[in-house]
Motif scaffolding. Structure first.
Motif, PDB file in Angstrom:
ATOM      1  N   VAL A   1      35.228  16.358  -0.119  1.00  0.00           N
ATOM      2  CA  VAL A   1      34.102  15.477   0.169  1.00  0.00           C
ATOM      3  C   VAL A   1      34.463  14.022  -0.124  1.00  0.00           C
ATOM      4  CG1 VAL A   1      31.740  14.880  -0.497  1.00  0.00           C
ATOM      5  CG2 VAL A   1      32.380  17.275  -0.188  1.00  0.00           C
ATOM      6  N   ALA A   2      35.096  13.783  -1.275  1.00  0.00           N
ATOM      7  CA  ALA A   2      35.441  12.406  -1.655  1.00  0.00           C
ATOM      8  C   ALA A   2      36.457  11.795  -0.703  1.00  0.00           C
ATOM      9  CB  ALA A   2      35.980  12.381  -3.082  1.00  0.00           C
ATOM     10  N   ALA A   3      37.385  12.614  -0.201  1.00  0.00           N
ATOM     11  CA  ALA A   3      38.401  12.092   0.708  1.00  0.00           C
ATOM     12  C   ALA A   3      37.825  11.709   2.062  1.00  0.00           C
ATOM     13  CB  ALA A   3      39.511  13.123   0.897  1.00  0.00           C
ATOM     14  N   SER A   4      36.612  12.165   2.364  1.00  0.00           N
ATOM     15  CA  SER A   4      35.997  11.853   3.664  1.00  0.00           C
ATOM     16  C   SER A   4      35.085  10.626   3.597  1.00  0.00           C
ATOM     17  CB  SER A   4      35.181  13.063   4.147  1.00  0.00           C
ATOM     18  OG  SER A   4      34.052  13.284   3.301  1.00  0.00           O
ATOM     19  N   LYS A   5      35.037   9.943   2.454  1.00  0.00           N
ATOM     20  CA  LYS A   5      34.107   8.832   2.281  1.00  0.00           C
ATOM     21  C   LYS A   5      34.841   7.499   2.210  1.00  0.00           C
ATOM     22  CE  LYS A   5      30.631  11.448  -0.359  1.00  0.00           C
ATOM     23  NZ  LYS A   5      29.841  11.501  -1.616  1.00  0.00           N
ATOM     24  N   THR A   6      34.113   6.461   2.573  1.00  0.00           N
ATOM     25  CA  THR A   6      34.581   5.102   2.300  1.00  0.00           C
ATOM     26  C   THR A   6      34.308   4.776   0.829  1.00  0.00           C
ATOM     27  OG1 THR A   6      32.454   4.123   2.905  1.00  0.00           O
ATOM     28  CG2 THR A   6      34.080   4.425   4.672  1.00  0.00           C
ATOM     29  N   THR A   7      34.822   3.659   0.370  1.00  0.00           N
ATOM     30  CA  THR A   7      34.612   3.283  -1.032  1.00  0.00           C
ATOM     31  C   THR A   7      33.135   3.079  -1.338  1.00  0.00           C
ATOM     32  OG1 THR A   7      36.790   2.227  -1.101  1.00  0.00           O
ATOM     33  CG2 THR A   7      35.223   1.626  -2.827  1.00  0.00           C
ATOM     34  N   ASP A   8      32.405   2.475  -0.411  1.00  0.00           N
ATOM     35  CA  ASP A   8      30.970   2.265  -0.630  1.00  0.00           C
ATOM     36  C   ASP A   8      30.228   3.587  -0.719  1.00  0.00           C
ATOM     37  OD1 ASP A   8      31.380  -0.463  -0.594  1.00  0.00           O
ATOM     38  OD2 ASP A   8      30.946  -0.657   1.561  1.00  0.00           O
ATOM     39  N   ASP A   9      30.538   4.520   0.194  1.00  0.00           N
ATOM     40  CA  ASP A   9      29.871   5.822   0.166  1.00  0.00           C
ATOM     41  C   ASP A   9      30.273   6.629  -1.063  1.00  0.00           C
ATOM     42  OD1 ASP A   9      28.549   5.301   2.505  1.00  0.00           O
ATOM     43  OD2 ASP A   9      29.985   6.356   3.783  1.00  0.00           O
ATOM     44  N   LEU A  10      31.495   6.428  -1.559  1.00  0.00           N
ATOM     45  CA  LEU A  10      31.967   7.190  -2.709  1.00  0.00           C
ATOM     46  C   LEU A  10      31.106   6.930  -3.936  1.00  0.00           C
ATOM     47  CD1 LEU A  10      34.228   9.112  -3.698  1.00  0.00           C
ATOM     48  CD2 LEU A  10      35.528   7.079  -4.340  1.00  0.00           C
TER      49      LEU A  10
ATOM     50  N   PHE B   1      28.606  14.791   1.858  1.00  0.00           N
ATOM     51  CA  PHE B   1      29.306  13.807   2.665  1.00  0.00           C
ATOM     52  C   PHE B   1      28.486  12.524   2.788  1.00  0.00           C
ATOM     53  CE2 PHE B   1      30.766  17.991   3.954  1.00  0.00           C
ATOM     54  CZ  PHE B   1      32.145  17.837   3.918  1.00  0.00           C
ATOM     55  N   GLY B   2      29.185  11.407   2.977  1.00  0.00           N
ATOM     56  CA  GLY B   2      28.534  10.114   3.076  1.00  0.00           C
ATOM     57  C   GLY B   2      28.055   9.805   4.479  1.00  0.00           C
ATOM     58  N   ASP B   3      27.593   8.576   4.662  1.00  0.00           N
ATOM     59  CA  ASP B   3      27.072   8.168   5.970  1.00  0.00           C
ATOM     60  C   ASP B   3      28.194   8.049   7.000  1.00  0.00           C
ATOM     61  OD1 ASP B   3      24.581   8.011   4.767  1.00  0.00           O
ATOM     62  OD2 ASP B   3      24.858   5.906   4.214  1.00  0.00           O
TER      63      ASP B   3
END
Length: 306
Positions: free
Chosen positions: A56-65, A73-75
């Protein structure tokens, strides 16, 4: 005296009493199964939840993290962008670190497994003065943590001029006290001395007997040792940290820690670190999937001698 034989049909209670009342054991089994299953579920979650978080973390940008739920999952789904950035950053230095880890773990695991097999086989099948003493000394090596020997090894390799080289990480990985112990126990239980005597009668030498008979019979144990060794070398952090100063020689664990140390100044390194961690898990997962059937066999076969 006349014996009276009862013609009353036997009930379930009578049958249970005649059999030592197994019904009571059966009534306790469902509860035991529920408890064991619950424990296994907790253990499985303990190992799988961190892997899920990494995905999940690898699929996010820094802001979404930092701005979204850590377990969802983030936006923006940025998994492939993050992985591409990991593989291309610094001229592909992550690929170099990955190759170094494969070298350390692959070569070190193979040679360590062979040496452990040879030593364990020799102590199990040959009797000589000091046999048990040697086994006890090697067994004591299992109790010594790797961190306790890292600094003495660094001083030794520095005097030999091998510090900050591939050899400084590879050579200590060639010794596996646990593998030696496991191979000794397994060879003693599974390699039949009559097969060795038959081979000697046919004119085979001791090395040929070891390679053609001993290694083949010990294959499950060897795969077990190899799997433990590559996992241990792959995850080793302290020894490369002490031995290496050149980033080109870093294994993947040391390289990822180097990226993580820069996240305070450059937040984009969060994306590189999480993506790199995900990629670093894949080779170990593949090795576990491929070798798991041998691993299970290696832990059980030879445990009981007929």
């Amino acid at each position: 005296m006349t014996a009276t034989v009862s013609t009353r049909p036997r009930t379930a209670a009578d049958q249970g009493a005649a059999a030592g009342e197994p019904g009571q054991v059966r009534r306790g089994q469902p509860a035991t199964k529920i408890i064991v299953t619950g424990i296994l579920v907790v253990v499985a979650l303990y190992f799988l939840v961190p892997v899920y978080w990494v995905v999940v973390a690898a699929s996010k940008t820094t802001d979404d993290l930092f701005g979204t739920n850590g377990f969802w999952f983030g936006d923006t789904f940025a998994l492939f962008d993050n992985l591409a950035a990991v593989l291309t950053y610094g001229g592909g230095v992550f690929v170099r670190w990955l190759g170094n880890s494969v070298l350390y773990a692959g070569v070190g695991g193979l040679i360590a497994t062979y040496l452990a097999a040879a030593g364990g086989y020799a102590l199990a099948k040959y009797r000589f003065r000091g046999n048990n003493l040697v086994f006890g000394l090697v067994l004591g090596g299992v109790l010594v943590p790797g961190t306790a020997t890292a600094l003495p090894l660094f001083l030794l390799f520095s005097q030999l001029g091998l510090a900050n080289t591939y050899w400084s990480v590879l050579i200590p990985s060639l010794v596996s006290p646990f593998g030696f112990f496991l191979c000794r126990i397994y060879a003693d239980s599974s390699v039949d001395s009559s097969l060795m005597e038959a081979a000697r009668i046919d004119g085979a030498g001791e090395l040929r007997i070891f390679h053609t008979i001993g290694l083949r019979i010990m294959t499950p144990a060897l795969v077990t040792v190899f799997l433990f060794q590559i996992v241990g070398i792959w995850n080793n952090y302290f020894l490369p940290l002490v031995m290496l100063s050149d980033q080109e020689l870093y294994p993947i664990t040391l390289g990822l820690n180097n990226w993580n140390s820069q996240t305070d100044r450059l937040p984009e390194f969060y994306e590189l670190t999480t993506g790199g961690v995900l990629l670093s898990v894949i080779p170990l997962a593949i090795a576990m999937i491929v070798l798991q059937r041998f691993w299970r066999g290696g832990l059980t076969e030879g445990a009981v001698k007929a």
